[in-house]
Design a protein around this motif. Structure first.
Motif, PDB file in Angstrom:
ATOM      1  N   UNK A   1       0.832  -1.201   0.000  1.00  0.00           N
ATOM      2  CA  UNK A   1       0.000   0.000   0.000  1.00  0.00           C
ATOM      3  C   UNK A   1       0.871   1.258   0.000  1.00  0.00           C
ATOM      4  N   UNK A   2       1.913   1.283   0.836  1.00  0.00           N
ATOM      5  CA  UNK A   2       2.779   2.454   0.920  1.00  0.00           C
ATOM      6  C   UNK A   2       3.574   2.625  -0.363  1.00  0.00           C
ATOM      7  N   UNK A   3       4.087   1.521  -0.877  1.00  0.00           N
ATOM      8  CA  UNK A   3       4.951   1.633  -2.055  1.00  0.00           C
ATOM      9  C   UNK A   3       4.189   2.029  -3.310  1.00  0.00           C
ATOM     10  N   UNK A   4       2.998   1.537  -3.455  1.00  0.00           N
ATOM     11  CA  UNK A   4       2.239   1.859  -4.674  1.00  0.00           C
ATOM     12  C   UNK A   4       1.313   3.050  -4.477  1.00  0.00           C
ATOM     13  N   UNK A   5       1.403   3.654  -3.216  1.00  0.00           N
ATOM     14  CA  UNK A   5       0.607   4.835  -2.930  1.00  0.00           C
ATOM     15  C   UNK A   5      -0.880   4.579  -3.160  1.00  0.00           C
ATOM     16  N   UNK A   6      -1.301   3.473  -2.573  1.00  0.00           N
ATOM     17  CA  UNK A   6      -2.699   3.070  -2.786  1.00  0.00           C
ATOM     18  C   UNK A   6      -3.258   2.640  -1.436  1.00  0.00           C
ATOM     19  N   UNK A   7      -4.347   3.334  -0.981  1.00  0.00           N
ATOM     20  CA  UNK A   7      -4.819   3.066   0.388  1.00  0.00           C
ATOM     21  C   UNK A   7      -5.539   1.722   0.535  1.00  0.00           C
ATOM     22  N   UNK A   8      -5.906   1.061  -0.587  1.00  0.00           N
ATOM     23  CA  UNK A   8      -6.721  -0.153  -0.484  1.00  0.00           C
ATOM     24  C   UNK A   8      -6.017  -1.263   0.294  1.00  0.00           C
ATOM     25  N   UNK A   9      -4.676  -1.308   0.220  1.00  0.00           N
ATOM     26  CA  UNK A   9      -3.931  -2.303   0.991  1.00  0.00           C
ATOM     27  C   UNK A   9      -4.174  -2.125   2.482  1.00  0.00           C
TER      28      UNK A   9
END
Lengths: 654, 100
Positions: B50-58
């Motif tokens: 989530x942090x690396x791909x800048x995506x909150x869904x993780x």
């Protein structure tokens, strides 16, 4: 409306009578016997009207008639345009002849049954149900307008004969005779069915008129030959022709009235009728006609030899029926052969004329035999004798029957037998086989006269036998049919002299109209006629010398070893019964054992083997279920690891 | 920034420790705890991705998984309580009533 349009009702009445008796017979008088008389009596009445119309010629005015044939039908089993079966009626002169013979003889036999079966008590209901059904299905068989319908009634006739022959089913001999009749005729029926399948697949129809009008040539002719051969196979079984003749003498286990019906009007006549009905097909296949004639000739001769020394009054008559049926087949075969080469259709008429006369005199003979058996309670002629004084009507009636079947002029049997022999002699110019068949036919005529008068002298003349002390004449209800049948047996030849003669009414392709004077001059202008008369008289004289005057002792036929062997051969029916039994025991039973072993070891082995395999693997597999949680966890981890590795190797994770 | 591989390595180590515990331990409570470890290693992966791909869904999935784990533990502990009352043991090797 024309009477002929109601002809489809003819078989319905006896069938309804059978149904009523079957349901309510226990509460009816005489176990429903009077209903049975009513059923076939109405059929007789309706038949008379229809036949009158056919003979009268007013028939041609009715709707749906072409070429003297009346046909009514509706489609029944429709597969598509090309494959349709129908159910209907087909009336021509042959049908008319059969209808009148069947309904007249049946009605008389059922009237006679009222007294003959009077002591049967509660079983009478069964008897009258079955006999009404028998008459109904035979009339249906005669009226059918296509082979499938005919075949259905054909099988029903077989069923009814089975039920009636086994009427006294508590006797093992009757039960096995019924089974034998059913199974032996079934051999022919299978052939018949195969023939129908061949005809249907080749010509796409089983309708009589359509089949008869086909123009057959080339390769279809070969198939037609096979088809007619197979159809004749059916006739061999039903009409008890060699080599499937053996069931008919055994069928004597049934009540005598049933024998009279089977021999005179129904069952065995169905085979002859089938060949006559299929005559337009048979005349296109000369080889098969030759075969028909040969089978007929052999049957006539062989059955007559077996009747020579049999002590059982009914069996003598049974062999005589087989022999006379052989005559009819012989006439059809020879007549068809003649027609094929010379376009002379008289053999067909001769055969049908003999069929009609035979129906009357054989019904008479059987009913007389029944009357005798009723009086003396035995079938063994050695125990009879001297009955002539006590049973005047029966003895006189039987004498007329014997004179008729022996071919003594002017009784009706003479005229038809003479026509049959004349046809065979005429065919002798075309093929040498017919010369031999003619000689066999003459020899048969001699033997017929001999055994019939042997029967008569042994039963009615001489000193009183053991069983005849308390004999007395049968009641009037039994002698009445005898008198009617005597008149018919003596006088049915008169149809030759009415109008244009028998040949102008029952014929194939073209009527042969002869005046009475022409018939007499033709018959008595032919030296062959005198030959057959002389032969018949010789047979009579021999029987007279042996069994009445006792000039010659019957013992001389068993005096030497070879004569004794001959005697035993005839009594044992040429070993046919034993041969069939041996065949059944060795070959059929052996084959059945083989099938049983195959079923037991191979089929069951496969099934049990599969079951055992599953049980065994199940026994091992169930141990996987340990109930141990950690063991399951290990399995899951390993399985998932393997799946992931496989995915990776297959490239699914990249 | 800490490279991605570190997170994944940590998660892998945690997962293997958890798996090892599940497979070897006899005490049912320890087995439950090890399952929690495995779930947490998965959660670490979620959050890292989530942090690396800048995506909150993780992160949302991680929250879900924590909630489900809590519920599961509640059910598991209840079963274990019932088990200890009925059988007087929580040794999973001794509990094989489901076997044939």
């Amino acid at each position: 409306m024309q009477p002929v349009e109601f002809a489809w009702l003819i078989p319905i009445f006896p069938l309804i009578a059978g149904l009523i008796i079957g349901l309510f017979g226990a509460r009816l008088k005489e176990g429903g016997g009077y209903i049975a008389i009513l059923g076939s009596g109405i059929s007789l009445l309706l038949t008379s009207v229809v036949v009158w119309q056919v003979l009268d010629g007013s028939f041609d005015l009715a709707d749906g008639i072409a070429d003297g044939i009346f046909e009514q039908s509706r489609s029944w089993l429709v597969f598509n345009e090309a494959y349709a079966f129908e159910i209907g009626i087909y009336i021509d002169q042959l049908t008319a002849l059969m209808l009148i013979v069947v309904s007249l003889v049946s009605t008389l036999v059922i009237i006679y049954s009222i007294a003959y079966m009077g002591e049967e008590g509660g079983r009478k209901r069964r008897y009258y149900t079955e006999i009404s059904l028998f008459v109904g299905v035979m009339l249906g068989l005669v009226l059918a307008n296509n082979y499938l319908e005919l075949f259905i009634f054909w099988e029903l006739v077989g069923l009814c004969s089975y039920l009636l022959i086994g009427f006294w089913y508590h006797k093992p001999s009757a039960a096995s005779a019924a089974k034998k009749a059913f199974i032996v005729t079934r051999v022919g029926d299978i052939m018949f069915m195969a023939g129908l399948i061949i005809l249907f697949t080749t010509f796409k129809t089983l309708n009589f008129r359509e089949l008869f009008e086909l123009d057959v040539s080339g390769s279809d002719l070969g198939l037609l030959s096979i088809g007619t051969f197979m159809i004749f196979g059916g006739a061999i079984g039903k009409s008890a022709q060699f080599p499937l003749h053996d069931w008919l003498p055994d069928a004597m286990e049934g009540p005598t009235t049933v024998s009279a019906l089977i021999h005179a009007a129904t069952m065995v006549k169905a085979g002859v009728y089938l060949v006559a009905r299929s005559f337009p097909l048979f005349v296109q296949t000369p080889d098969i006609l030759l075969f028909v004639a040969v089978i007929g000739g052999i049957t006539a001769f062989m059955a007559a030899t077996m009747a020579l020394n049999n002590p059982n009054i009914k069996r003598v008559l049974a062999y005589s029926t087989i022999s006379q049926l052989g005559y009819m087949m012989l006439a059809l075969g020879a007549g068809g052969y003649l027609f094929y080469h010379l376009h002379n259709p008289e053999g067909y008429t001769a055969s049908m004329f003999h069929l009609m006369n035979h129906a009357f005199f054989k019904a008479l003979l059987f009913l007389c035999a029944g009357s005798v058996i009723h009086a003396v309670h035995t079938e063994d002629m050695k125990l009879m004798g001297g009955l002539g004084k006590k049973m005047k009507i029966t003895s006189l009636a039987m004498l007329i029957g014997a004179l008729s079947i022996s071919g003594i002029p002017p009784f009706s049997g003479f005229w038809s037998k003479d026509e049959v022999l004349a046809t065979v002699f005429e065919a002798g110019e075309l093929h040498w086989i017919f010369v031999i068949l003619y000689i066999l036919g003459i020899a048969t005529a001699f033997m017929t006269a001999f055994y019939m008068f042997r029967l008569w002298f042994m039963t009615f003349s001489g000193s009183e036998g053991e069983a005849s002390h308390h004999a007395h004449e049968s009641p009037r209800i039994m002698t009445f049919p005898l008198i009617i049948l005597s008149i018919l047996a003596a006088g049915s030849f008169l149809v030759l002299f009415i109008g244009g003669g028998f040949g102008s009414q029952v014929f194939f392709e073209e009527p042969h109209v002869l005046s009475g004077l022409e018939i007499i001059s033709l018959t008595f202008g032919n030296p062959l006629t005198y030959l057959s008369i002389v032969v018949a008289v010789c047979g009579f004289a021999l029987a007279y010398a042996i069994y009445y005057k006792h000039i010659i002792s019957p013992e001389i036929f068993v005096s030497t070893r070879s004569r004794k062997a001959m005697y035993n051969l005839l009594i044992n029916r040429y070993g046919f019964a034993a041969g069939y039994n041996a065949f059944a025991e060795r070959v059929v039973y052996g084959f059945a054992l083989l099938c049983d072993a195959f079923d037991r070891y191979v089929i069951d082995g496969i099934v049990n083997g599969i079951a055992l395999l599953l049980v065994r693997t199940g026994n091992y597999a169930r141990k996987i279920q340990t109930g141990n949680v950690r063991f399951y966890a290990v399995i899951i981890v390993l399985a998932i690891s393997i799946i992931i590795i496989l995915f990776y190797l297959a490239g699914g994770l990249r | 920034m800490i490279p991605m591989e570190y997170f994944l390595a940590l998660a892998a180590v945690l997962f293997i420790i958890g798996t090892y515990g599940v497979l070897t331990r006899r005490n049912a409570i320890v087995v439950l705890m090890c399952i929690e470890l495995m779930l947490n290693s998965a959660n670490i992966n979620f959050v890292a991705f989530s942090a690396f791909y800048d995506d909150f869904r993780g992160q949302v999935f991680a929250l879900f998984s924590i909630a489900i784990a809590a519920a599961e533990v509640a059910v598991g502990l209840a079963i274990l309580l019932a088990l200890s009352k009925a059988r007087d043991t929580i040794n999973i090797d001794e509990v094989d009533a489901l076997r044939w």
